[in-house]
Scaffold this motif. Structure first.
Motif, mmCIF file in Angstrom:
data_model
loop_
_atom_site.group_PDB
_atom_site.id
_atom_site.type_symbol
_atom_site.label_atom_id
_atom_site.label_comp_id
_atom_site.label_asym_id
_atom_site.label_seq_id
_atom_site.Cartn_x
_atom_site.Cartn_y
_atom_site.Cartn_z
ATOM 1 N N GLU A 68 0.821 -1.216 0.000
ATOM 2 C CA GLU A 68 0.000 0.000 0.000
ATOM 3 C C GLU A 68 0.848 1.256 0.000
ATOM 4 O OE1 GLU A 68 -2.935 -0.065 3.089
ATOM 5 O OE2 GLU A 68 -3.580 -2.088 2.585
ATOM 6 N N THR A 69 2.055 1.151 0.553
ATOM 7 C CA THR A 69 2.969 2.296 0.601
ATOM 8 C C THR A 69 4.398 1.812 0.376
ATOM 9 O OG1 THR A 69 3.318 2.111 2.976
ATOM 10 C CG2 THR A 69 1.536 3.584 2.248
ATOM 11 N N ILE A 70 5.266 2.755 0.056
ATOM 12 C CA ILE A 70 6.705 2.491 0.014
ATOM 13 C C ILE A 70 7.398 3.600 0.796
ATOM 14 C CG2 ILE A 70 6.632 1.306 -2.223
ATOM 15 C CD1 ILE A 70 7.935 3.978 -3.358
ATOM 16 N N THR A 71 8.620 3.335 1.222
ATOM 17 C CA THR A 71 9.412 4.340 1.927
ATOM 18 C C THR A 71 10.648 4.633 1.090
ATOM 19 O OG1 THR A 71 8.621 3.491 4.038
ATOM 20 C CG2 THR A 71 10.558 4.900 4.090
ATOM 21 N N ILE A 72 10.887 5.927 0.867
ATOM 22 C CA ILE A 72 12.030 6.342 0.072
ATOM 23 C C ILE A 72 12.945 7.234 0.898
ATOM 24 C CG2 ILE A 72 10.898 6.116 -2.171
ATOM 25 C CD1 ILE A 72 10.366 9.141 -2.120
ATOM 26 N N GLN A 73 14.221 7.210 0.562
ATOM 27 C CA GLN A 73 15.218 8.018 1.246
ATOM 28 C C GLN A 73 15.968 8.846 0.209
ATOM 29 O OE1 GLN A 73 16.306 8.356 4.723
ATOM 30 N NE2 GLN A 73 17.231 10.074 3.658
ATOM 31 N N LEU A 74 16.055 10.146 0.450
ATOM 32 C CA LEU A 74 16.812 11.040 -0.418
ATOM 33 C C LEU A 74 18.286 10.923 -0.075
ATOM 34 C CD1 LEU A 74 16.813 13.373 -2.526
ATOM 35 C CD2 LEU A 74 16.615 14.948 -0.591
ATOM 36 N N LEU A 75 19.129 10.849 -1.114
ATOM 37 C CA LEU A 75 20.574 10.822 -0.952
ATOM 38 C C LEU A 75 21.168 12.004 -1.703
ATOM 39 C CD1 LEU A 75 21.038 7.045 -1.773
ATOM 40 C CD2 LEU A 75 21.144 8.038 0.485
ATOM 41 N N ALA A 76 22.112 12.685 -1.090
ATOM 42 C CA ALA A 76 22.845 13.772 -1.739
ATOM 43 C C ALA A 76 24.297 13.336 -1.807
ATOM 44 C CB ALA A 76 22.697 15.069 -0.949
ATOM 45 N N ASN A 77 24.802 13.142 -3.025
ATOM 46 C CA ASN A 77 26.164 12.611 -3.225
ATOM 47 C C ASN A 77 26.368 11.323 -2.424
ATOM 48 O OD1 ASN A 77 26.805 14.684 -5.002
ATOM 49 N ND2 ASN A 77 27.575 15.998 -3.373
ATOM 50 N N ASN A 78 25.379 10.443 -2.505
ATOM 51 C CA ASN A 78 25.375 9.122 -1.853
ATOM 52 C C ASN A 78 25.379 9.180 -0.328
ATOM 53 O OD1 ASN A 78 25.176 7.593 -4.202
ATOM 54 N ND2 ASN A 78 27.380 7.640 -4.519
ATOM 55 N N LYS A 79 24.993 10.315 0.256
ATOM 56 C CA LYS A 79 24.873 10.429 1.712
ATOM 57 C C LYS A 79 23.420 10.719 2.057
ATOM 58 C CE LYS A 79 29.570 12.009 2.373
ATOM 59 N NZ LYS A 79 30.457 13.091 2.740
ATOM 60 N N LEU A 80 22.937 10.092 3.146
ATOM 61 C CA LEU A 80 21.554 10.288 3.568
ATOM 62 C C LEU A 80 21.250 11.765 3.745
ATOM 63 C CD1 LEU A 80 21.171 7.466 6.244
ATOM 64 C CD2 LEU A 80 20.461 7.416 3.856
#
Length: 176
Positions: free
Chosen positions: A20-32
């Motif tokens: 029903e949902t997914i969780t995404i994580q933003l990465l900036a230059n491969n860092k959280l």
């Protein structure tokens, strides 16, 4: 800068097992970067990250990417990035039995039974291994930044060294 993330599904006929949902994580230059975000049908499988910096404190461009956390069983994630838009495509992958694992499952255990070994949730042991393999495949799909920089440094260094050697030899020949 704005970064738009869209989730698409390639699971025709298997929509009923789609999460029903997914969780995404933003990465900036491969860092959280920031906290994970949960999206689903109510967000129309879309999320916008706003007010993102274009360059870091040293003036270098920042490369943003997205990682989907805890990918649902039987799905493989592909990521397509075009300008300020990232599309995550979850493709349904049928789990094909591995002949070696079938032999293990059908082998006779200590008490003489020929039943496969099951864990508490009723799934066979190899389904957890397959889930772990799916996680590995997901991270392998992320772009690798700066993978060949060492190679280019060595190549440029060798070319410069070769040029210096030729220049020194040329000067020695002119003196003679």
């Amino acid at each position: 800068m704005i970064l738009i993330v869209n989730k698409e599904w390639d699971d025709k006929g298997y929509e009923s097992i789609r999460p029903e949902t997914i969780t995404i994580q933003l990465l900036a230059n491969n860092k959280l970067q920031g906290n994970p975000v949960t999206i689903g049908v109510s967000e129309k499988w879309t999320w916008e990250f706003t007010d993102l910096a274009i360059r870091d404190e040293l003036g270098n461009d920042i490369l943003y990417s997205i990682k989907e956390i805890d990918v649902a069983k039987h799905y493989q994630v592909d990521q397509i990035q075009e300008n300020n838009k990232i599309t995550l495509i979850n493709k349904f992958v049928k789990e094909e039995p591995n002949p070696e694992e079938e032999e293990e499952d059908n082998s006779i255990n200590n008490d003489g039974d020929s039943e496969p070994t099951n864990n508490n949730d009723g799934n066979s042991n190899h389904s957890e291994e397959a889930h772990n393999d799916a996680k590995k495949e997901t991270t392998e799909n992320l772009p690798v930044v700066g993978q060949y920089s060492g190679f280019w440094l060595i190549l440029v260094g060798a070319a410069l060294l070769f040029g210096v050697v030729l220049l020194v030899k040329h000067k020695q020949e002119r003196k003679k």
